[in-house]
Design a protein around this motif. Sequence first.
Motif, PDB file in Angstrom:
ATOM      1  N   SER B 125      54.003  79.417  -8.980  1.00 11.23           N
ATOM      2  CA  SER B 125      54.886  78.255  -8.978  1.00 11.23           C
ATOM      3  C   SER B 125      56.229  78.611  -8.341  1.00 11.23           C
ATOM      4  N   LEU B 126      56.740  79.779  -8.646  1.00 12.78           N
ATOM      5  CA  LEU B 126      58.024  80.204  -8.072  1.00 12.78           C
ATOM      6  C   LEU B 126      57.898  80.443  -6.568  1.00 12.78           C
ATOM      7  N   ILE B 127      56.782  81.014  -6.162  1.00 10.53           N
ATOM      8  CA  ILE B 127      56.583  81.288  -4.729  1.00 10.53           C
ATOM      9  C   ILE B 127      56.572  79.981  -3.935  1.00 10.53           C
ATOM     10  N   PHE B 128      55.906  78.953  -4.496  1.00  3.28           N
ATOM     11  CA  PHE B 128      55.738  77.707  -3.741  1.00  3.28           C
ATOM     12  C   PHE B 128      56.779  76.641  -4.079  1.00  3.28           C
ATOM     13  N   ASP B 129      57.847  77.028  -4.764  1.00  5.64           N
ATOM     14  CA  ASP B 129      58.894  76.046  -5.082  1.00  5.64           C
ATOM     15  C   ASP B 129      59.475  75.489  -3.787  1.00  5.64           C
ATOM     16  N   TRP B 130      59.801  74.199  -3.844  1.00  2.00           N
ATOM     17  CA  TRP B 130      60.243  73.496  -2.625  1.00  2.00           C
ATOM     18  C   TRP B 130      61.531  74.098  -2.061  1.00  2.00           C
ATOM     19  N   GLN B 131      62.573  74.140  -2.914  1.00  2.29           N
ATOM     20  CA  GLN B 131      63.880  74.545  -2.394  1.00  2.29           C
ATOM     21  C   GLN B 131      64.175  76.030  -2.592  1.00  2.29           C
ATOM     22  N   SER B 132      63.684  76.592  -3.679  1.00  2.00           N
ATOM     23  CA  SER B 132      64.065  77.984  -3.929  1.00  2.00           C
ATOM     24  C   SER B 132      62.860  78.932  -3.892  1.00  2.00           C
ATOM     25  N   GLY B 133      61.717  78.455  -3.392  1.00  4.21           N
ATOM     26  CA  GLY B 133      60.510  79.278  -3.358  1.00  4.21           C
ATOM     27  C   GLY B 133      60.572  80.363  -2.290  1.00  4.21           C
ATOM     28  N   GLY B 134      59.933  81.489  -2.606  1.00  7.50           N
ATOM     29  CA  GLY B 134      59.938  82.630  -1.691  1.00  7.50           C
ATOM     30  C   GLY B 134      59.276  82.313  -0.356  1.00  7.50           C
ATOM     31  N   LEU B 135      58.161  81.581  -0.394  1.00 10.40           N
ATOM     32  CA  LEU B 135      57.420  81.316   0.843  1.00 10.40           C
ATOM     33  C   LEU B 135      58.256  80.473   1.809  1.00 10.40           C
ATOM     34  N   HIS B 137      61.462  80.177   1.907  1.00 11.02           N
ATOM     35  CA  HIS B 137      62.585  80.990   2.388  1.00 11.02           C
ATOM     36  C   HIS B 137      62.141  81.853   3.560  1.00 11.02           C
ATOM     37  N   PHE B 138      60.967  82.476   3.381  1.00 10.61           N
ATOM     38  CA  PHE B 138      60.442  83.360   4.426  1.00 10.61           C
ATOM     39  C   PHE B 138      60.175  82.573   5.710  1.00 10.61           C
ATOM     40  N   LEU B 139      59.516  81.407   5.549  1.00  8.94           N
ATOM     41  CA  LEU B 139      59.151  80.610   6.731  1.00  8.94           C
ATOM     42  C   LEU B 139      60.385  80.074   7.456  1.00  8.94           C
ATOM     43  N   VAL B 140      61.395  79.656   6.687  1.00  8.29           N
ATOM     44  CA  VAL B 140      62.613  79.121   7.310  1.00  8.29           C
ATOM     45  C   VAL B 140      63.393  80.253   7.987  1.00  8.29           C
ATOM     46  N   GLU B 141      63.528  81.364   7.265  1.00 11.75           N
ATOM     47  CA  GLU B 141      64.280  82.501   7.816  1.00 11.75           C
ATOM     48  C   GLU B 141      63.631  83.045   9.083  1.00 11.75           C
ATOM     49  N   SER B 142      62.271  83.055   9.100  1.00 13.75           N
ATOM     50  CA  SER B 142      61.612  83.602  10.291  1.00 13.75           C
ATOM     51  C   SER B 142      61.467  82.561  11.397  1.00 13.75           C
ATOM     52  N   GLY B 143      61.951  81.368  11.149  1.00 10.80           N
ATOM     53  CA  GLY B 143      61.982  80.362  12.210  1.00 10.80           C
ATOM     54  C   GLY B 143      60.669  79.622  12.421  1.00 10.80           C
ATOM     55  N   PHE B 144      59.698  79.796  11.529  1.00 10.37           N
ATOM     56  CA  PHE B 144      58.421  79.071  11.681  1.00 10.37           C
ATOM     57  C   PHE B 144      58.605  77.577  11.422  1.00 10.37           C
ATOM     58  N   ILE B 145      59.462  77.259  10.453  1.00  8.03           N
ATOM     59  CA  ILE B 145      59.713  75.852  10.130  1.00  8.03           C
ATOM     60  C   ILE B 145      61.220  75.623  10.049  1.00  8.03           C
ATOM     61  N   HIS B 146      61.618  74.374  10.215  1.00  5.43           N
ATOM     62  CA  HIS B 146      63.052  74.075  10.155  1.00  5.43           C
ATOM     63  C   HIS B 146      63.457  73.661   8.746  1.00  5.43           C
ATOM     64  N   ASP B 147      62.672  72.727   8.164  1.00  9.21           N
ATOM     65  CA  ASP B 147      62.951  72.276   6.801  1.00  9.21           C
ATOM     66  C   ASP B 147      61.887  72.829   5.852  1.00  9.21           C
ATOM     67  N   PRO B 148      62.288  73.145   4.619  1.00  8.74           N
ATOM     68  CA  PRO B 148      61.296  73.644   3.655  1.00  8.74           C
ATOM     69  C   PRO B 148      60.180  72.622   3.412  1.00  8.74           C
ATOM     70  N   ILE B 149      58.979  73.116   3.176  1.00  5.88           N
ATOM     71  CA  ILE B 149      57.831  72.223   2.938  1.00  5.88           C
ATOM     72  C   ILE B 149      57.676  72.001   1.432  1.00  5.88           C
ATOM     73  N   ASN B 150      57.439  70.741   1.057  1.00  2.24           N
ATOM     74  CA  ASN B 150      57.213  70.420  -0.356  1.00  2.24           C
ATOM     75  C   ASN B 150      55.738  70.643  -0.687  1.00  2.24           C
ATOM     76  N   TRP B 151      55.369  71.910  -0.872  1.00  2.00           N
ATOM     77  CA  TRP B 151      53.958  72.272  -1.082  1.00  2.00           C
ATOM     78  C   TRP B 151      53.358  71.529  -2.261  1.00  2.00           C
ATOM     79  N   LYS B 152      54.147  71.417  -3.311  1.00  2.85           N
ATOM     80  CA  LYS B 152      53.593  70.876  -4.559  1.00  2.85           C
ATOM     81  C   LYS B 152      53.373  69.372  -4.512  1.00  2.85           C
ATOM     82  N   ASN B 153      53.687  68.778  -3.377  1.00  2.41           N
ATOM     83  CA  ASN B 153      53.461  67.341  -3.229  1.00  2.41           C
ATOM     84  C   ASN B 153      52.081  67.054  -2.648  1.00  2.41           C
ATOM     85  N   ASN B 154      51.364  68.116  -2.261  1.00  2.79           N
ATOM     86  CA  ASN B 154      50.059  67.929  -1.621  1.00  2.79           C
ATOM     87  C   ASN B 154      48.934  68.173  -2.631  1.00  2.79           C
ATOM     88  N   ALA B 155      48.204  67.087  -2.921  1.00  2.00           N
ATOM     89  CA  ALA B 155      47.187  67.149  -3.981  1.00  2.00           C
ATOM     90  C   ALA B 155      46.136  68.226  -3.713  1.00  2.00           C
TER      91      ALA B 155
END
Lengths: 424, 295
Positions: B125-135, B137-155
């Motif tokens: 749950s912490l890894i996939f948190d929308w705003q403070s999740g590790g994943l 953070h990693f994706l945004v920092e490495s430039g893969f995505i611009h805005d964090p993804i709301n993983w937990k919104n996908n059924a």
Amino acid sequence: MRRNHWGYTFMLSLLGLSILLAGCTVSGKGTGSSQEITVWSFTDEANYAIDKFEKKYPGVKVNFVNIPGNFYITKLKSALQTASKAPDVFMLENGNIRELIDVPYLENLSAAPYDANKLIPEQYPFVQANEKDSEGNVKALGYQATPGGIYYRRDLAKQYLGTDDPEEVSKQIDSWDKIFDIGERVAKESGGKVHALANWNAISVSYEGIPWVKDNKLVINDAYLKVLDMVREARQRHVLAEFDDGSAGYAASMQKGEVMFYPGASWALQYTFKANAPDTSGKWGLAHGPASFSSGGTYIAMYSKSKNKDLAWKFIHFYNFDHEFLTELAHDQDYFTSNRVVDDQLAPTLTSAYLGNQKHFEFFSEEAKNVPSYQRTPFDTVINNDIYKNVLQLYLNNKMKTKEEAIQRIKRDVKLRYPELEVD
Amino acid sequence: MFAKSIRKDHYGYFFIAPFFIIFLLFGLYPILYSLYISFTNWDGIRTPEFVGLGNYIAVFHDPIFYKTFLNTLFIWGVSVIPQLTVSLVLAFILNEKFVKGRNIFRAVYFFPHIVTAASLGLLVSLIFDWQSGGLNHFLVESGFIHDPINWKNNAWFMRLIVSSILFFQYFGYSMIIYLAGLQGIDPSLTEAAQIDGATKKHIFLHITVPMLKPIILFQVITSIIGGMQIFDQPFTLTNGTGAPDRASMTSIMYLYNVAFQSTRFGYGAAIAFCLFIIIILFSVLSFVLTNRKKA
């Protein structure tokens, strides 16, 4: 010889069984003595009151049982029904009070010798509304008043609003439109680092308490439907930081100064802000928001089969109406009680260093007088928390496109949950 | 020298009595009491009101019950198929003498099973948190995505995450059970096959798998029973909500919500007995399917 064998075997079996069963017995002190009562709660905050009560009445002993979490209500219900180790006095949370107010295990405090009806005018009307059962008898007393306000970061207010004065800030945020405008601007100016509100619940919390049921019929108040549109607009305009309540990011945002406004109740000062952001003392202020509201609250009730009713009442009276004690509680714990007389006395002088020496009791006294009194029903908590808030999130996340869909879904879920209610 | 007949003293009954007394008190009595409760409406404090089969009829018409049941089936199916196959292959490989350090591998694969289910749910749950999740953070920092993804919104994503946690947690356990089974296979069978020129694949398919059939059956049945009872992982992952829109809510989570959060013990008990019947049906079905004789 053979007889002895039987005896030994029997004794051994009995011993084994008793050891096993001993592990299952509930530990706890009985309430046999007339100078002893047992108090149950779901938080440990009563420790302070118990300590003061025992000092005031030497020779009286209060056994305190704190059962945190969801199981409190289950255990309490079971204890009250079976009368097994039931407490003499117990706390009820705002979310459960209406569900249990009509249960016969709650002593009628309107009756003699308590005559609570003569005492409760000292309390705020919105607290009184929750204390009476369907026949108008007082069954529980709310020692806590929980009016809300908008907690704001003074440093961010100064930077983005040009002032950190509570009155000036209040004027700038007296409608949701104004808050959304500020939020949009702040998100842009800060490059997405600062937001006006933490999440959607910052909007919906201002409308909690509006009843969902009237005359056994589901009634969807317009305010609830307006909130659906407001949360969508807030997200589209980047007003929300999207930190879920209680998440690590939410707690950290208070310390880091990533969110400007947090709508919260009086208890949030102690349990949310001081707990999550202890190093930000003096950086906070309290302003009036778009709506007066109350959130949470604790009520205290007496077990109708208690054998120590005199002492139980002494404790309940002490916790609700002993002015000397309530003044101490307010000073020592920043605790905003439901007693208007005490609050009004403290309002002109009591300040909070954490809130930049703002007169917070003055603020909450004013808000508490404006909080609407609702005739809440036993169904409200579940409909609001389990059904409506789920629909609100679906609508916010575009899983539901239209408001009609949202309404139909609320109706379906209410019908499923409460078949006894009339739903159009 | 030996007694001609077995002595039939009754002492034994005393030794087994504590178990039965405790089982009757804390096992059978609560089960029967729950059955009684399932025929009533009871909120835990007022007198139970007898409603006959009312609760069971309501369960059959409850779309949330069906949704959570299908969620459970999906989560279970997606986790158990790879779990039972991957662990079988791993067990087969780690049973080979030529694999160096196989004891270390066995231990390492078993480690996830030691971690409590609730901690795993919370961690993910912490890894996939929308705003403070590790994943994010990693994706945004490495430039893969611009805005964090709301993983937990996908059924579907949430269901797959629960399945993945279950797979991660249980494949090592299944592997150990298979290893125990593999060590019970007579080595002369594989040796004979090797002499006859069978490859590893042939040995696996025609000796190992058929000889492990009782173990496989045991694993399937226990995984059905366990799978229908998935609770901790999705509960901690979604803070008890089964979000989004109960997409990751399992039957037992629903039962817990109904019985212990809404305190509708009668309805909760009815759900429990419906699940009990479903588990029995599935267990019987799997027993029949794995034991049927080839035509």
